[in-house]
Design an enzyme around this catalytic site. Structure first.
Site, short mmCIF file in Angstrom:
data_model
loop_
_atom_site.label_atom_id
_atom_site.label_comp_id
_atom_site.label_asym_id
_atom_site.label_seq_id
_atom_site.Cartn_x
_atom_site.Cartn_y
_atom_site.Cartn_z
N GLU A 94 0.85 -1.19 0.00
CA GLU A 94 0.00 0.00 0.00
C GLU A 94 0.89 1.25 0.00
OE1 GLU A 94 -3.26 1.67 3.27
OE2 GLU A 94 -1.96 0.00 3.75
N ILE A 96 1.51 4.81 1.24
CA ILE A 96 1.05 5.67 2.34
C ILE A 96 1.20 7.12 1.90
CG2 ILE A 96 1.37 6.31 4.78
CD1 ILE A 96 0.51 3.39 4.48
N ASP A 197 13.99 -1.83 14.61
CA ASP A 197 14.94 -0.91 13.93
C ASP A 197 14.31 0.48 13.90
OD1 ASP A 197 17.11 0.07 12.57
OD2 ASP A 197 16.62 -0.86 10.66
P1 ADP Z 1 14.98 0.87 2.29
O1 ADP Z 1 14.51 -0.49 2.72
O2 ADP Z 1 15.79 0.88 1.05
O3 ADP Z 1 15.66 1.63 3.43
P2 ADP Z 1 12.53 2.32 2.81
O4 ADP Z 1 11.61 1.28 3.34
O5 ADP Z 1 13.14 3.23 3.80
O6 ADP Z 1 13.65 1.68 1.90
O7 ADP Z 1 11.69 3.15 1.75
C1 ADP Z 1 12.27 4.08 0.83
C2 ADP Z 1 11.49 5.39 0.85
O8 ADP Z 1 10.11 5.13 0.63
C3 ADP Z 1 11.56 6.13 2.16
O9 ADP Z 1 11.57 7.52 1.88
C4 ADP Z 1 10.26 5.80 2.86
O10 ADP Z 1 9.84 6.84 3.69
C5 ADP Z 1 9.29 5.62 1.69
N1 ADP Z 1 8.27 4.58 1.97
C6 ADP Z 1 8.49 3.36 2.52
N2 ADP Z 1 7.36 2.64 2.56
C7 ADP Z 1 6.39 3.43 1.99
C8 ADP Z 1 4.98 3.24 1.74
N3 ADP Z 1 4.37 2.10 2.02
N4 ADP Z 1 4.32 4.27 1.18
C9 ADP Z 1 4.94 5.44 0.86
N5 ADP Z 1 6.24 5.66 1.06
C10 ADP Z 1 6.97 4.68 1.63
#
Ligand code: ADP
Length: 289
Positions: A94, A96, A197
């Site tokens: 999803e 966000i 984390d």
């Molecule tokens: P990584 O695993 O490479 O560290 P992240 O999970 O931190 O990646 O996600 C990369 C970027 O996407 C970050 O800026 C994070 O805030 C954003 N993000 C992560 N999950 C979602 C989501 N479900 N919806 C919108 N943005 C997201």
């Protein structure tokens, strides 16, 4: 850009036509995109071709489901994960939509984390291993926190750092000393469902100003681990800690022993990035050995 093979794969899985793909910046490990259909539906996908990526996405999906099942804090709904025939591992969830932290954001977040931690288990660990950043994290179960923390958290990272030649016999001796003190240092508490984390890059604020947890390294752990991680790089808003403590007070002395928990995350940072983290680890080992 999003590889064609992955785009086709996702369109088939969703039975939808993706008309807009936007990169999402900010991740440490993977490439990330917001996908949108003509009808305005949105999804978020992370992708990587690294050998362990499919396993990382699988455990990330498991962790998000585990935290989300508690129903005390939002996590993105995961639609699917897998790998294309040409090696693009992916996690589709999803999207966000970002919002602004309202007046109650930190208070709600602090209370929600305490309530998440209120989900307890008979043993520390979890049914499956996962990852912390890009490093494997063992969740082999233990009844005692000291055994779990020493054997499944601190020692694997120390041994990896020794393999890399960053640390050696002296640090191993000091870690042994610290581990012998864990029973006395850490309050006896039930294994608590923890994000694992919890730094400022691993939560979002949604369109209605509520916190959303992402990127977990979840397990049943000492709840003070999440608070210690949240404080490693400057800490969250004071209101967060106040609301947490009002919901489930911490045992006295947390501020002193916080470093004992931060040691794990610092060892992980040594193994991922080295740099200044090496001296921070040395200082903690010297102090607590
Ligand atoms: P990584 O695993 O490479 O560290 P992240 O999970 O931190 O990646 O996600 C990369 C970027 O996407 C970050 O800026 C994070 O805030 C954003 N993000 C992560 N999950 C979602 C989501 N479900 N919806 C919108 N943005 C997201």
């Amino acid at each position: 850009m999003l590889p064609d093979s992955l785009r086709n794969h996702i369109e088939t899985k969703l039975n939808a036509c993706i008309s807009d793909v936007r990169p999402v910046a900010g991740g440490d490990i993977h490439r990330a995109y917001r996908l949108r259909s003509d009808e305005g539906k949105e999804w978020f996908v992370k992708t990587n071709t690294a050998p362990l990526a499919a396993a990382m996405f699988k455990t990330e999906a498991q962790g998000l489901a585990l935290l989300g099942a508690s129903r005390v804090i939002r996590t993105p709904k995961v639609f699917t994960h897998g790998c294309t025939d040409d090696g693009h591992a992916f996690l589709l969830m999803e999207f966000i939509s970002p919002g602004y932290k309202n007046r109650l954001f930190w208070e709600n977040f602090g209370r929600a984390l305490a309530n998440l931690h209120g989900n307890t288990s008979a043993q520390f660990g979890f049914a499956h291993d996962n990852f912390i950043g890009s490093l494997p994290q063992s969740n082999t179960r233990h009844v005692s926190w000291e055994a779990f923390y020493a054997e499944e958290r601190l020692w694997p990272q120390m041994l990896l750092a020794c393999e890399k030649g960053v640390f050696g016999k002296e640090e191993e001796r000091q870690l042994d000393g610290l581990c012998r003190r864990l029973t006395a240092l850490c309050p006896k508490e039930p294994p608590a469902l923890a994000h694992g984390d919890l730094w400022s890059g691993n939560f979002l604020c949604d369109a209605v100003g509520q916190p959303v947890l992402i990127d977990p390294a979840a397990s049943f752990a000492h709840r003070e681990m999440d608070l210690a991680m949240s404080k490693l790089f400057g800490g969250f808003d004071d209101t967060f800690y106040k609301a947490y403590a009002e919901t489930w007070p911490l045992e006295a002395g947390f501020e002193k022993r916080v470093e004992v928990y931060q040691l794990y995350y610092l060892l992980v940072h040594v193994n991922l990035f080295e740099g200044g983290y090496v001296e921070q680890v040395r200082a903690i080992l010297k102090k607590w050995a």
